[in-house]
Design an enzyme around this catalytic site. Structure first.
Site, PDB file in Angstrom:
ATOM      1  N   THR A  67      17.296  23.793 -28.597  1.00  0.00           N
ATOM      2  CA  THR A  67      18.236  23.931 -29.540  1.00  0.00           C
ATOM      3  C   THR A  67      19.483  24.510 -28.943  1.00  0.00           C
ATOM      4  OG1 THR A  67      16.403  24.028 -31.009  1.00  0.00           O
ATOM      5  CG2 THR A  67      18.426  24.736 -31.800  1.00  0.00           C
ATOM      6  N   GLY A  98      11.392  18.786 -41.908  1.00  0.00           N
ATOM      7  CA  GLY A  98      11.614  20.290 -41.644  1.00  0.00           C
ATOM      8  C   GLY A  98      10.901  20.935 -42.726  1.00  0.00           C
ATOM      9  N   HIS A 106      20.442  21.744 -38.075  1.00  0.00           N
ATOM     10  CA  HIS A 106      19.682  22.758 -38.384  1.00  0.00           C
ATOM     11  C   HIS A 106      19.363  22.778 -39.814  1.00  0.00           C
ATOM     12  CE1 HIS A 106      17.964  26.152 -35.812  1.00  0.00           C
ATOM     13  NE2 HIS A 106      17.664  26.617 -36.886  1.00  0.00           N
ATOM     14  N   LYS A 113      18.557  19.482 -29.103  1.00  0.00           N
ATOM     15  CA  LYS A 113      18.731  19.623 -30.432  1.00  0.00           C
ATOM     16  C   LYS A 113      20.037  20.277 -31.219  1.00  0.00           C
ATOM     17  CE  LYS A 113      15.582  20.998 -34.376  1.00  0.00           C
ATOM     18  NZ  LYS A 113      16.217  22.003 -35.176  1.00  0.00           N
ATOM     19  N   TYR A 169      14.266  32.851 -47.006  1.00  0.00           N
ATOM     20  CA  TYR A 169      14.662  32.661 -45.654  1.00  0.00           C
ATOM     21  C   TYR A 169      14.426  30.824 -45.140  1.00  0.00           C
ATOM     22  CZ  TYR A 169      14.439  32.601 -40.750  1.00  0.00           C
ATOM     23  OH  TYR A 169      14.900  32.328 -39.367  1.00  0.00           O
ATOM     24  N   ARG A 203      13.629  13.736 -46.915  1.00  0.00           N
ATOM     25  CA  ARG A 203      12.767  14.386 -48.012  1.00  0.00           C
ATOM     26  C   ARG A 203      11.882  13.307 -48.473  1.00  0.00           C
ATOM     27  NH1 ARG A 203      14.725  18.064 -46.040  1.00  0.00           N
ATOM     28  NH2 ARG A 203      16.000  19.854 -46.809  1.00  0.00           N
ATOM     29  N   SER A 229       7.894  26.189 -32.139  1.00  0.00           N
ATOM     30  CA  SER A 229       9.287  26.972 -32.116  1.00  0.00           C
ATOM     31  C   SER A 229       9.135  28.432 -31.183  1.00  0.00           C
ATOM     32  CB  SER A 229       9.719  27.528 -33.579  1.00  0.00           C
ATOM     33  OG  SER A 229      10.627  28.720 -33.245  1.00  0.00           O
ATOM     34  N   TYR A 258      14.426  28.497 -27.499  1.00  0.00           N
ATOM     35  CA  TYR A 258      15.567  29.040 -27.920  1.00  0.00           C
ATOM     36  C   TYR A 258      16.095  29.673 -26.613  1.00  0.00           C
ATOM     37  CZ  TYR A 258      16.000  28.620 -32.808  1.00  0.00           C
ATOM     38  OH  TYR A 258      16.204  28.125 -34.292  1.00  0.00           O
ATOM     39  N   ARG A 296      24.344  33.764 -43.408  1.00  0.00           N
ATOM     40  CA  ARG A 296      23.336  33.285 -44.637  1.00  0.00           C
ATOM     41  C   ARG A 296      23.286  34.256 -45.607  1.00  0.00           C
ATOM     42  NH1 ARG A 296      18.487  31.324 -40.231  1.00  0.00           N
ATOM     43  NH2 ARG A 296      19.774  29.894 -39.063  1.00  0.00           N
TER      44      ARG A 296
HETATM   45  C1  FNR Z   1      14.235  25.858 -38.962  1.00  0.00           C
HETATM   46  N1  FNR Z   1      14.779  25.144 -37.793  1.00  0.00           N
HETATM   47  C2  FNR Z   1      14.660  25.621 -36.671  1.00  0.00           C
HETATM   48  N2  FNR Z   1      14.806  24.705 -35.645  1.00  0.00           N
HETATM   49  C3  FNR Z   1      14.887  25.079 -34.165  1.00  0.00           C
HETATM   50  O1  FNR Z   1      15.085  24.446 -33.403  1.00  0.00           O
HETATM   51  N3  FNR Z   1      14.050  26.220 -33.899  1.00  0.00           N
HETATM   52  C4  FNR Z   1      13.294  26.922 -35.134  1.00  0.00           C
HETATM   53  O2  FNR Z   1      12.808  27.984 -34.630  1.00  0.00           O
HETATM   54  C5  FNR Z   1      14.119  26.790 -36.311  1.00  0.00           C
HETATM   55  N4  FNR Z   1      13.338  27.423 -37.437  1.00  0.00           N
HETATM   56  C6  FNR Z   1      13.676  27.054 -38.662  1.00  0.00           C
HETATM   57  C7  FNR Z   1      13.100  27.978 -39.664  1.00  0.00           C
HETATM   58  C8  FNR Z   1      13.594  27.498 -41.224  1.00  0.00           C
HETATM   59  C9  FNR Z   1      12.820  28.328 -42.183  1.00  0.00           C
HETATM   60  C10 FNR Z   1      14.017  26.286 -41.300  1.00  0.00           C
HETATM   61  C11 FNR Z   1      14.218  25.882 -42.432  1.00  0.00           C
HETATM   62  C12 FNR Z   1      14.511  25.570 -40.164  1.00  0.00           C
HETATM   63  C13 FNR Z   1      15.692  23.823 -37.954  1.00  0.00           C
HETATM   64  C14 FNR Z   1      14.584  22.655 -38.179  1.00  0.00           C
HETATM   65  O3  FNR Z   1      13.946  22.398 -36.888  1.00  0.00           O
HETATM   66  C15 FNR Z   1      15.417  21.191 -38.756  1.00  0.00           C
HETATM   67  O4  FNR Z   1      16.473  21.110 -37.752  1.00  0.00           O
HETATM   68  C16 FNR Z   1      15.847  21.515 -40.103  1.00  0.00           C
HETATM   69  O5  FNR Z   1      14.646  22.182 -40.949  1.00  0.00           O
HETATM   70  C17 FNR Z   1      16.166  20.237 -40.531  1.00  0.00           C
HETATM   71  O6  FNR Z   1      16.534  20.388 -42.170  1.00  0.00           O
HETATM   72  P1  FNR Z   1      15.881  20.084 -43.407  1.00  0.00           P
HETATM   73  O7  FNR Z   1      15.554  18.586 -43.377  1.00  0.00           O
HETATM   74  O8  FNR Z   1      14.676  20.952 -43.276  1.00  0.00           O
HETATM   75  O9  FNR Z   1      16.712  20.534 -44.509  1.00  0.00           O
END
Ligand code: FNR
Length: 399
Positions: free
Chosen positions: A189, A349, A295, A271, A57, A330, A139, A163, A198
């Site tokens: 978002t 993230g 995201h 976002k 996930y 990263r 979140s 959300y 997915r």
């Molecule tokens: C997210 N992201 C996300 N964004 C958001 O606005 N609300 C949310 O609840 C979530 N939940 C979520 C769960 C998981 C498991 C992941 C990996 C990501 C997106 C998050 O805020 C962010 O935009 C990304 O994680 C950025 O990408 P990288 O750098 O983590 O690859």
């Protein structure tokens, strides 16, 4: 932990010193860090140690994963061009964001359902962020109610991610609750009106929400409960169905943003922006900021890498909006690149979520301190002493 006054009075920290602590622990006690200091390695370690559903996930993406790869490629194609003989002994990583002085240009991105990774969950991550004064973004889909996370964050800065639910009363109630427990900025978002295709989750038939994880803000909400025939505990299945029906509203358009302004008097940040015209519309709509984000590649497969979208957006609205960036961060070098392109801060993230999964709150401490030490050192070694000195001149792009 570094000695900071979270969030308020210009907390200046010797982030690079984490490196000395690590070497000293090895010299005097033979200890090595419990987790890798190259944060890009955390995903692989998490995949080895944690159950496949939760790891899938977190690590999974939309479609064939090409947008997540494009996020990394866009950052990798940018290369830092270090400058010499500039006296970089003293550095100040602090930045002003939405009227708050932050210790570094970093916030934790909103990530839901964290209890699938570790029982410390969101409060553990929020404590780690608060320990260094980095804003934590709660979140809407958190696995514990926003009030508990706010309590864990204490006096540290915190943001709430919405959300935007279909049910207007639930939306208003969320904003009221968020304000009441001290969230200062609202992050809305825009890229998740539907859940993308997915494969990694589909192949395991694993979606936390259907198991009642990530629904805590809804199930604890009086406006949400008012729409149920029976209390959540008596009919959890019906509560999950009610949640799924109201979670998001794909009919929303730009004209709806006025509702948010009506019910939220603090900064509002959109976002999920990837196009300069959308960024302009955000500014025209009176928003305070945007997060240039896709995201993490979890929503649209085959899309542009987020760092490739950033320069056009900064030239469109950099003087009108606070521009934040995520998707692919990263390392300290990644942070430097995003800031040099004009972002004022980055959101971290997945790496902190893997840190949480692997070592609970201590894992998030490790990830944040590693990232900021790496950033501080990379900044200095590239010839800069503060985020505000960075411009696109710090970079060259490989074609
Ligand atoms: C997210 N992201 C996300 N964004 C958001 O606005 N609300 C949310 O609840 C979530 N939940 C979520 C769960 C998981 C498991 C992941 C990996 C990501 C997106 C998050 O805020 C962010 O935009 C990304 O994680 C950025 O990408 P990288 O750098 O983590 O690859």
């Amino acid at each position: 932990m570094p000695d900071t006054a979270p969030g308020t009075s210009g907390p200046r920290v010797d982030w690079a010193n984490f490196q000395n602590e690590i070497y000293a622990a090895g010299l005097f006690g033979g200890a090595v860090p419990r987790l890798p200091t190259d944060l890009a390695q955390l995903e692989e370690l998490a995949a080895r140690r944690l159950p496949p559903g939760p790891v899938g996930y977190v690590a999974g993406n939309a479609g064939d994963g090409s947008t997540a790869r494009a996020n990394r490629e866009a950052l990798d194609r940018l290369r830092i061009v270090p400058r010499m003989l500039r006296d970089v002994a003293e550095r100040d990583l602090t930045v002003d964001l939405f009227g708050t002085r932050l210790p570094a240009p970093l916030a934790l991105a909103p990530v839901g359902v964290q209890s699938i990774m570790h029982p410390d969950a969101e409060p553990g991550a929020a404590r780690a962020a608060a320990a260094v004064g980095v804003p934590y973004t709660t979140s809407s889909a958190s696995s514990v109610p926003m009030e508990e996370i706010a309590a864990a964050a204490g006096d540290a800065p915190r943001w709430f991610q919405l959300y935007w639910p279909k049910d207007r009363d639930v939306a208003v109630s969320f904003l009221d609750r968020a304000r009441a427990c001290g969230y200062s900025a609202l992050v809305v978002t825009l890229d998740t009106w539907l859940l993308s295709w997915r494969p990694r989750d589909l192949d395991q038939a694993y979606l936390p929400f259907l198991r009642g994880v990530g629904t805590a803000n809804y199930f604890s909400d009086p406006a949400f409960q008012a729409g149920l025939a029976k209390p959540v505990a008596e009919d959890p299945g019906a509560a999950v169905q009610h949640f799924l029906r109201m979670f998001a509203d794909p009919t929303k358009t730009w004209g709806d943003l006025g509702f948010l302004r009506e019910h939220w008097d603090g900064p509002i940040v959109l976002k999920g922006i990837q196009h300069p015209d959308d960024a302009r519309r955000a500014a025209d709509s009176g928003m305070d900021g945007i997060v240039v984000s896709n995201h993490g590649g979890r929503q649209v497969s085959g899309a542009v890498g987020s760092a490739a979208a950033l320069p056009g957006i900064v030239s469109a609205v950099g003087d009108r909006l606070t521009v934040l960036f995520d998707s692919g961060i990263r390392s300290g070098a990644d942070m430097l690149k995003a800031l040099a392109l004009g972002a004022q801060a980055v959101l971290l993230g997945r790496p902190y979520v893997y840190g949480l999964g692997l070592d609970g709150r201590a894992g998030v401490d490790h990830v944040i301190r590693s990232l900021l030490a790496d950033f501080d050192l990379t900044l200095a070694l590239s010839g800069y002493t503060a985020p505000g000195e960075l411009t696109p001149d710090a970079l060259t792009r490989l074609d």
